[in-house]
Scaffold this motif. Structure first.
Motif, PDB file in Angstrom:
ATOM      1  N   THR A 192       5.881 -14.724   5.673  1.00 13.43           N
ATOM      2  CA  THR A 192       5.331 -14.546   7.239  1.00 13.43           C
ATOM      3  C   THR A 192       5.787 -15.823   7.888  1.00 13.43           C
ATOM      4  N   GLU A 193       5.851 -17.252   7.254  1.00 11.84           N
ATOM      5  CA  GLU A 193       6.388 -18.305   8.025  1.00 11.84           C
ATOM      6  C   GLU A 193       7.721 -18.114   8.267  1.00 11.84           C
ATOM      7  N   ARG A 194       8.489 -17.251   7.595  1.00 13.73           N
ATOM      8  CA  ARG A 194       9.954 -16.929   8.209  1.00 13.73           C
ATOM      9  C   ARG A 194      10.212 -16.086   9.116  1.00 13.73           C
ATOM     10  N   GLY A 195       8.954 -15.489   9.731  1.00 17.44           N
ATOM     11  CA  GLY A 195       8.742 -14.676  10.749  1.00 17.44           C
ATOM     12  C   GLY A 195       8.826 -12.928  10.139  1.00 17.44           C
ATOM     13  N   LYS A 196       8.776 -12.852   8.980  1.00 14.90           N
ATOM     14  CA  LYS A 196       8.865 -11.315   8.440  1.00 14.90           C
ATOM     15  C   LYS A 196       7.410 -11.016   8.516  1.00 14.90           C
ATOM     16  N   ALA A 197       7.522  -9.546   8.643  1.00 12.58           N
ATOM     17  CA  ALA A 197       6.355  -8.553   8.707  1.00 12.58           C
ATOM     18  C   ALA A 197       6.051  -8.107   7.424  1.00 12.58           C
ATOM     19  N   VAL A 198       4.949  -8.208   6.867  1.00  6.66           N
ATOM     20  CA  VAL A 198       4.424  -7.673   5.582  1.00  6.66           C
ATOM     21  C   VAL A 198       3.400  -6.593   5.611  1.00  6.66           C
ATOM     22  N   ILE A 199       3.594  -5.230   5.427  1.00  5.52           N
ATOM     23  CA  ILE A 199       2.730  -4.487   5.353  1.00  5.52           C
ATOM     24  C   ILE A 199       2.144  -4.309   3.901  1.00  5.52           C
ATOM     25  N   TYR A 200       0.699  -4.409   3.908  1.00  4.00           N
ATOM     26  CA  TYR A 200       0.253  -4.603   2.726  1.00  4.00           C
ATOM     27  C   TYR A 200      -0.933  -3.650   2.334  1.00  4.00           C
ATOM     28  N   ILE A 201      -0.484  -3.116   0.986  1.00  6.05           N
ATOM     29  CA  ILE A 201      -1.704  -2.105   0.603  1.00  6.05           C
ATOM     30  C   ILE A 201      -2.338  -2.646  -0.785  1.00  6.05           C
ATOM     31  N   SER A 202      -3.730  -2.584  -0.531  1.00  3.98           N
ATOM     32  CA  SER A 202      -4.451  -2.823  -1.667  1.00  3.98           C
ATOM     33  C   SER A 202      -5.637  -2.303  -1.663  1.00  3.98           C
ATOM     34  N   HIS A 203      -6.240  -2.078  -2.693  1.00  2.00           N
ATOM     35  CA  HIS A 203      -7.724  -1.787  -2.924  1.00  2.00           C
ATOM     36  C   HIS A 203      -8.802  -2.910  -3.200  1.00  2.00           C
ATOM     37  N   ARG A 204      -8.143  -3.924  -3.293  1.00  2.00           N
ATOM     38  CA  ARG A 204      -8.873  -5.007  -3.672  1.00  2.00           C
ATOM     39  C   ARG A 204      -9.403  -5.828  -2.447  1.00  2.00           C
ATOM     40  N   MET A 205     -10.591  -5.661  -2.027  1.00  2.00           N
ATOM     41  CA  MET A 205     -11.278  -6.266  -0.673  1.00  2.00           C
ATOM     42  C   MET A 205     -11.040  -7.661  -0.459  1.00  2.00           C
ATOM     43  N   GLU A 206     -11.326  -8.475  -1.831  1.00  2.00           N
ATOM     44  CA  GLU A 206     -11.158  -9.867  -1.784  1.00  2.00           C
ATOM     45  C   GLU A 206      -9.507 -10.156  -1.240  1.00  2.00           C
ATOM     46  N   GLU A 207      -8.728  -9.846  -1.910  1.00  2.00           N
ATOM     47  CA  GLU A 207      -7.443  -9.754  -1.535  1.00  2.00           C
ATOM     48  C   GLU A 207      -6.957  -9.645  -0.020  1.00  2.00           C
ATOM     49  N   ILE A 208      -7.676  -8.573   0.470  1.00  2.93           N
ATOM     50  CA  ILE A 208      -7.478  -8.067   1.758  1.00  2.93           C
ATOM     51  C   ILE A 208      -7.790  -9.130   2.891  1.00  2.93           C
ATOM     52  N   MET A 209      -9.191  -9.480   2.433  1.00  4.87           N
ATOM     53  CA  MET A 209      -9.839 -10.400   3.725  1.00  4.87           C
ATOM     54  C   MET A 209      -9.058 -11.713   3.370  1.00  4.87           C
ATOM     55  N   ARG A 210      -8.765 -12.049   2.350  1.00  5.21           N
ATOM     56  CA  ARG A 210      -7.870 -13.359   2.172  1.00  5.21           C
ATOM     57  C   ARG A 210      -6.615 -13.355   3.034  1.00  5.21           C
ATOM     58  N   LEU A 211      -5.898 -12.330   2.633  1.00  2.00           N
ATOM     59  CA  LEU A 211      -4.320 -12.193   3.190  1.00  2.00           C
ATOM     60  C   LEU A 211      -4.078 -11.798   4.386  1.00  2.00           C
ATOM     61  N   SER A 212      -4.741 -10.834   4.899  1.00  6.28           N
ATOM     62  CA  SER A 212      -4.655  -9.907   6.032  1.00  6.28           C
ATOM     63  C   SER A 212      -4.641 -10.706   7.548  1.00  6.28           C
ATOM     64  N   ASP A 213      -3.888 -10.399   8.364  1.00  5.99           N
ATOM     65  CA  ASP A 213      -4.074 -10.664   9.769  1.00  5.99           C
ATOM     66  C   ASP A 213      -4.648  -9.621  10.407  1.00  5.99           C
ATOM     67  N   ASP A 214      -3.849  -8.533  10.232  1.00  4.73           N
ATOM     68  CA  ASP A 214      -4.345  -7.273  10.809  1.00  4.73           C
ATOM     69  C   ASP A 214      -4.849  -6.113   9.875  1.00  4.73           C
ATOM     70  N   ILE A 215      -5.735  -5.187  10.215  1.00  2.00           N
ATOM     71  CA  ILE A 215      -6.053  -4.307   9.202  1.00  2.00           C
ATOM     72  C   ILE A 215      -6.211  -2.675  10.001  1.00  2.00           C
TER      73      ILE A 215
END
Length: 503
Positions: A192-215
């Motif tokens: 993301t620092e390099r300007g890439k977009a990441v679409i992330y799929i996970s069921h681990r809510m701790e990860e989601i709340m840590r990593l996400s910008d948009d959900i």
């Protein structure tokens, strides 16, 4: 963070997908921006994997429009998607077990001259990528010799070997423990620092709340809403995802575990397999849940395979006080053991067979007479287990390979529940399973324990271990470092044992 005023790098409008009479996607509408992590959240069967396969060129869309960098985007093949600048790491591994790590990472893109592949350049490129990503993998190793967690890291390296503006990660940490997942999180930060977009799929809510910008939340193949991470909560997301308020994630114990001097249901003494694990001794009482925790390479899954007769090992195993020899899986099943394996795709299911056949294949003796299968009883048993576990399938005659990963996992669990085991080994039982389905699986595990089943539960998620287990067996580099009562433990104490740092 990127400038959110820029046009979205990827946008979807009214995207739908039909497979004959079955509607997999009704309507998907959302936008993905550069330099941000956009999480796609939904239960198994909500359409996430189908949508990712459309983006990756595996499936074509039935209706709607996609745009990449503002231009119409409709990849006909995965190669088209890669050339357009989209990379994907699928939840289900797509590796060749007979090839090396380097050969898998650069498959179809091997450095060559005049038709001859340069092995030296192949290894050098793969090693440079692995080193850059900080992955603890030997590029010379054969993939078939690696653990599931190590294979997951190879799959990640393979996906990231493409120069892409949009990177899709579908359950990338499903086989990784918390410490190994940190490696991936650092990689995502760099992308993301390099300007890439990441679409992330996970069921681990701790990860989601840590990593996400948009959900973006999807349910039953349809777009529900998109929220900024800082403007929502875990409880709100879970309610949106399942369409109902959720109780506590881990259901309470249905019956107190009784302190008793009676013989344990399952006892292991001195289990050893040179090079993998040594001198493993523990016991599990009827109605107890013994959690197994350890980092990659600690030997957890290898021990479970040996206990179920899938690989040889020295040592003694007792079932209800009686010494048993488990030469193979058939012996284990006859003695009353069940085993939900970590690798459902290769070891847990026959992917080209029906849901019915997969659920009943381990318990055919219970629904046969004189060597003849009772078809009506088989259908009843399969239907009962589908209802009990809430498997999302068109019918029990659906080919299991067409189900979502989480529903496949439910079928594996159903197969062993149908055998009514005295001892049930669960190796990552909720891997790739959504929050709602996890609760149902936890509830079933609690029910089995209350009925007197001795349960061994391997998990790389510490919250899961603490939420479900009575005691925790901590593995470190092939040795049993400690067996700790949950009530007297902390995550820090468990990790100290797992990393060999406990004084």
């Amino acid at each position: 963070m990127s400038n959110t005023q820029q046009p979205p790098i990827l946008s979807l409008s009214k995207v739908a997908k039909h497979f004959g009479p079955v509607t997999a996607l009704k309507r998907m509408d959302f936008q993905v921006e550069r330099g941000r992590v956009h999480t796609l959240l939904g239960e198994n069967g909500a359409g996430k994997s189908t949508l990712m396969k459309i983006l990756a060129g595996v499936h074509s869309l039935s209706a709607g429009e996609m745009r990449l960098r503002g231009k119409p985007y409709a990849p006909a093949t995965p190669q088209d998607a890669a050339r357009s600048g989209l990379a994907i790491v699928f939840q289900e591994l797509s590796l060749c077990n007979n090839l090396s790590v380097a050969e898998n990472i650069l498959a179809t893109r091997e450095p060559s001259r005049l038709g001859w592949i340069s092995d030296a350049k192949l290894v050098a490129r793969a090693k440079a990528l692995v080193d850059d990503l900080g992955l603890p993998i030997n590029v010379h190793a054969k993939v078939g010799d690696l653990s599931m967690a190590q294979r997951q890291l190879v799959e990640i390296a393979k996906g990231l070997s493409h120069d892409a503006d949009v990177v899709i990660l579908d359950e990338p940490t499903s086989s990784l423990s918390d410490s190994e997942a940190e490696i991936l999180f650092r990689i995502i930060d760099r992308l993301t620092e390099r300007g890439k977009a990441v679409i992330y799929i996970s069921h681990r809510m701790e990860e989601i709340m840590r990593l996400s910008d948009d959900i973006t939340v999807v349910r039953d193949g349809e777009y529900i809403t998109t929220l900024k991470k800082d403007e929502t909560t875990t409880s709100e997301l879970i309610s949106l995802m399942v369409g109902r308020p959720m109780e506590s994630m881990f259901p309470p114990r249905l019956a107190e575990l009784k302190e008793s001097s009676t013989t344990p249901m399952f006892s292991v003494q001195g289990l050893t397999r040179p090079g993998e694990f040594s001198d493993i001794s523990f016991d599990v009482s009827a109605g107890e849940i013994l959690g197994f925790f350890g980092l990659i390479g600690s030997g957890r899954s290898e021990i479970m395979n040996a206990l179920f007769g899938m690989r040889s090992a020295a040592g003694q195993v007792r079932l209800a006080g009686e010494v048993v020899q488990l030469a193979d899986a058939s012996d284990a099943i006859k003695k009353g053991l069940g085993f939900v394996t970590e690798n459902r795709k290769e070891q847990g299911l026959v992917l080209n067979q029906t849901v019915r056949a997969n659920i009943t294949m381990a318990s055919l003796s219970k629904i046969s007479a004189g060597g003849v299968l009772k078809s009506a009883e088989e259908r009843r048993q399969a239907s009962d287990e589908v209802r009990r576990l809430g498997v999302r399938t068109h019918s029990i005659e659906t080919v299991v390979g067409t189900l979502s990963g989480g529903n496949q996992q439910k079928v594996v669990l159903a197969k062993w529940l149908a055998t009514r085991p005295r001892v049930l080994i669960l190796d990552e039982p909720t891997r790739g399973v959504d929050v709602g389905a996890k609760f149902e699986i936890y509830r079933l595990i609690r029910q089995l324990a209350a009925e007197g089943t001795a349960i061994i539960m391997v998990s790389s998620e510490l919250p899961e271990i603490f939420g479900m287990a009575d005691r925790i067996a901590v593995m470190a580099e092939g040795h049993l470092a400690a067996i700790l009562p949950v009530a007297e433990s902390t995550p820090e104490k468990v990790m100290a044992h797992a990393t060999g740092q406990h004084a």
